[in-house]
Design a protein around this motif. Structure first.
Motif: not given
Length: 193
Positions: A98, A102, A163, A166, A170
């Protein structure tokens, strides 16, 4: 052409390729739609030079993804996945992955939103999956993780959940800390016998 000239030409080509990949990483980090033209300018090469190394933007993106995957795998290895309880090791390697992700939010967004074949998806994730499988199998042997499902399946579930976390960050739907905690909680519930 002399051997010396050929060697210099290869060295120039390697430097150009490295400059293109470095520029692509820098630009795609924040702008997943960065054009080949913008990448060429940032690399101080022509568009033709970019296309001499990468036949398409997709091929360039694939090379960048491979480089980020290698960086992620190295970070996971540095997290010492073979030491301590498997549960702790799995969380360490996920945290390491992660932290790498990032650094490339735009690129991760481009990767997640670009449709690829199942074969390509497996190939891209293979270095990551191999490390996860190693920890998961260790956890299954120790009784920490459920042994009724294949380790490969559990590794792919782990990748997909990562995912999803994430994507939430995002998209601005979850702060990073909340997404990381949701990933840990969901994953441990899925893996625990």
């Amino acid at each position: 052409m002399s051997r010396y000239q050929a060697r210099n030409r290869r060295a120039d080509a390697l430097r150009s390729r490295a400059a293109i990949l470095d520029a692509a990483l820098r630009l795609l980090r924040t702008d997943p739609d960065a054009s080949v033209e913008a990448i060429a300018i940032a690399a101080d090469v022509t568009r033709q030079t970019v296309y001499a190394h990468f036949r398409s933007r997709e091929q360039l993106l694939a090379a960048v993804v491979e480089q980020v995957t290698d960086e992620t795998a190295a970070a996971m290895d540095a997290a010492d996945p073979d030491t301590g309880p498997a549960t702790e090791a799995l969380l360490r390697v996920l945290d390491a992955a992660a932290r790498t992700a990032e650094r490339y939010p735009g690129l991760i967004q481009a990767i997640v939103t670009t449709p690829v074949s199942p074969h390509t998806d497996r190939k891209v994730h293979a270095p990551i999956s191999e490390r996860l499988i190693r920890v998961i199998e260790r956890g299954r042997l120790a009784g920490e993780f459920d042994d009724r499902l294949p380790a490969e399946w559990l590794a792919m579930v782990t990748v997909k959940l990562a995912h999803a976390a994430s994507e939430q960050v995002t998209a601005g739907r979850m702060p990073p800390e909340e997404a990381a905690q949701a990933l840990r909680t969901t994953l441990l519930r899925a893996l625990t016998p």
